[in-house]
Design an enzyme around this catalytic site. Structure first.
Site, PDB file in Angstrom:
ATOM      1  N   GLY A  85       9.258 -19.820  -2.026  1.00 58.50           N
ATOM      2  CA  GLY A  85      10.061 -18.769  -2.659  1.00 58.50           C
ATOM      3  C   GLY A  85       9.536 -17.390  -2.305  1.00 58.50           C
ATOM      4  NE  ARG A 113      12.001 -21.694  -6.579  1.00 61.75           N
ATOM      5  CZ  ARG A 113      10.759 -21.285  -6.303  1.00 61.75           C
ATOM      6  NH1 ARG A 113      10.103 -21.811  -5.286  1.00 61.75           N
ATOM      7  NH2 ARG A 113      10.196 -20.361  -7.045  1.00 61.75           N
ATOM      8  CD  GLN A 159       8.595 -15.653  -5.623  1.00 61.69           C
ATOM      9  OE1 GLN A 159       9.773 -15.977  -5.785  1.00 61.69           O
ATOM     10  NE2 GLN A 159       7.635 -16.535  -5.407  1.00 61.69           N
ATOM     11  CG  ASP A 307       2.627 -20.020 -10.119  1.00 61.47           C
ATOM     12  OD1 ASP A 307       3.817 -20.166 -10.434  1.00 61.47           O
ATOM     13  OD2 ASP A 307       2.261 -19.235  -9.220  1.00 61.47           O
ATOM     14  NE  ARG A 338       6.177 -25.745 -10.766  1.00 60.66           N
ATOM     15  CZ  ARG A 338       5.553 -24.823 -10.040  1.00 60.66           C
ATOM     16  NH1 ARG A 338       5.174 -23.682 -10.587  1.00 60.66           N
ATOM     17  NH2 ARG A 338       5.293 -25.043  -8.766  1.00 60.66           N
TER      18      ARG A 338
HETATM   19  C1  S3P Z   1       4.612 -15.205  -6.713  1.00 62.47           C
HETATM   20  C2  S3P Z   1       5.261 -14.886  -7.868  1.00 62.47           C
HETATM   21  C3  S3P Z   1       5.621 -15.871  -8.903  1.00 62.47           C
HETATM   22  C4  S3P Z   1       4.852 -17.179  -8.726  1.00 62.47           C
HETATM   23  C5  S3P Z   1       4.808 -17.634  -7.302  1.00 62.47           C
HETATM   24  C6  S3P Z   1       4.166 -16.582  -6.417  1.00 62.47           C
HETATM   25  C7  S3P Z   1       4.319 -14.131  -5.751  1.00 62.47           C
HETATM   26  O1  S3P Z   1       7.006 -16.167  -8.803  1.00 62.47           O
HETATM   27  O2  S3P Z   1       5.395 -18.195  -9.545  1.00 62.47           O
HETATM   28  O3  S3P Z   1       4.067 -18.840  -7.193  1.00 62.47           O
HETATM   29  O4  S3P Z   1       3.498 -14.333  -4.824  1.00 62.47           O
HETATM   30  O5  S3P Z   1       4.875 -13.043  -5.909  1.00 62.47           O
HETATM   31  P1  S3P Z   1       8.132 -15.275  -9.528  1.00 62.47           P
HETATM   32  O6  S3P Z   1       8.151 -13.943  -8.909  1.00 62.47           O
HETATM   33  O7  S3P Z   1       9.435 -16.009  -9.270  1.00 62.47           O
HETATM   34  O8  S3P Z   1       7.765 -15.276 -10.977  1.00 62.47           O
END
Ligand code: S3P
Length: 421
Positions: A85, A113, A159, A307, A338
């Protein structure tokens, strides 16, 4: 069995993705030591290579030349984010600022997703983003002239925030993002370290980027991943008489919610050899088992341990009393649902666990647990959380997909065997 010794967990996944992306956008040669050599990070490296960045094979010490802020080449085929993601969403931001058209695809899990959360703000900035009718991959982005945005998000997501910051950086426009709770801030820290104008708002959950014309190259040691360290911290916490050292772990406060929760559960957690490296707080975590009490988790704490929540649910079965996780709807939008997956698997092992729309409830009862089989849905964190539960509770848990740990922690099984023999 007692858990003893030292585990050096591999490099942080979030920082590894960002180091590759910022290095690719910099002017000059970037050097990165300790990058995570896992499937997710390989996906980012491969996508950047497809756009002309000459990134060598990932190993402990790599150097590569950036192409400047708008220097990526249009890829000749869809970019494959695989299971990642972070790859899909952060690259969406980078692509939005480039005057070209590119498509991002992923594996079956990533293709389920939600991507509207990143498409909407990028469209508000002036990019064209096409998604499937249910708002998922494939995502085709036509970037170009962007304009400034002040974004207020309804979910705390690093993200999404990072995609907007990257679009602002590449597009050369000021952007501001306010979240309901502060998500991990690695992007902001790296931008500031590389000479970009980043301002964190009074509420802490707001960030404004005023980008410059160029980005300096990166020179960084990537510390160990706190989300990987959490598995071993949990194991040591759950087995009486255990003591474990986890050196060189990233201790960024937006990532330490699980360690804080362990302390609240009665575990002795000490942070030693604290220092700042590459703009991130780093240190050695020492965990000593001291009994384990169920606790409630919710609100602003959730993003700081997002996580680690499946692991917390597993650990809760070995604690005294009830553990409740609230405000964590986001867990349903991860590599698997999850909430549903953890509860179904815990029940298959005899645990008293119940699903809630935004979380779950577990009543600890070590004695009720029995051997069983777990379905991971190819989700790396579920495989590792249930492996830890099996080792800590001394029960045989058959995990349907052990290989999926390669997404974030390829050496997990070896490290687990080393501290539990
Ligand atoms: C991440 C942000 C989180 C996390 C993912 C890594 C990142 O996701 O769960 O494992 O590196 O920015 P979300 O931005 O969807 O919360």
């Amino acid at each position: 069995m007692r858990v003893r010794g030292t585990v050096q967990v591999p490099g942080d996944k979030s920082l590894s993705h960002r180091a590759l992306i910022f290095g690719a956008l910099g002017t000059g040669t970037s050097r990165v030591r300790g990058i995570l050599e896992s499937a997710d990070v390989q996906a980012t490296a491969e996508c950047l290579r497809a756009m002309g960045v000459e990134i060598p094979a990932l190993r402990d010490d790599i150097a590569f030349a950036g192409r400047g802020l708008r220097g990526l080449r249009a890829p000749s085929a869809p970019l494959d984010a695989m299971n990642s993601g972070t790859t899909a969403r952060l690259l969406a931001g980078v692509l939005a600022g480039h005057p070209m058209r590119a498509t991002v695809v992923g594996d079956a899990s990533l293709s389920r997703r939600p991507m509207r959360r990143v498409a909407r703000p990028l469209m508000a900035m002036g990019a064209t983003v096409e998604l499937s009718s249910d708002g998922t991959l494939p995502m085709t982005i036509t970037g170009g002239q962007l304009h400034s945005v002040d974004l207020v998000t309804d979910v705390a997501s690093a993200q999404v925030k990072s995609a907007v910051l990257l679009a602002g950086l590449v597009g050369g426009v000021r952007v501001s993002v306010r979240e309901p709770a502060k998500s991990r801030d690695h992007t902001e820290r790296m931008l500031a370290a590389l000479g970009s104008g980043v301002e964190v708002g009074e509420s802490d959950a707001q960030v404004t980027l005023t980008p410059g014309d160029t980005l300096q190259p990166l020179d960084m040691d990537i510390p160990g991943d706190p989300s990987s360290a959490a598995f071993f911290a949990a194991l040591a916490a759950a087995v009486p008489g255990s003591e474990l050292l986890l050196p060189n772990v990233c201790l960024n406060p937006t990532r330490t919610g699980f360690l804080n929760t362990l302390e609240r559960m009665g575990v002795e957690v000490t942070l030693e050899d604290r220092r700042v490296s590459g703009g991130e707080p780093v240190g050695t975590v020492r965990v000593r088992a001291r009994g384990l009490l169920g606790r409630a988790v919710g609100g602003q704490m959730v993003p700081t341990m997002i996580d680690e929540l499946p692991l917390l649910a597993c650990l809760a079965t070995l604690a005294e009393g009830e553990t409740v996780i609230r405000d964590a709807h986001e867990l349903r939008a991860k590599e698997s649902d999850r909430i549903a997956a953890v509860v179904a698997n815990l029940r298959a092992l005899g645990a008293d666990a119940e699903e809630r729309p935004d979380g779950l409830r577990v009543m600890g009862n070590r004695g009720a647990l029995h051997a069983g089989a777990v379905t991971t849905f190819g989700d790396h964190r579920l495989a590792m959380a249930f492996a830890v539960l099996g080792a800590a509770a001394g029960i045989d848990i058959a995990i349907d997909d052990r290989a999926c740990v390669a997404v974030s922690y390829p050496g997990f099984w070896g490290d687990l065997a080393a501290v539990t023999q």
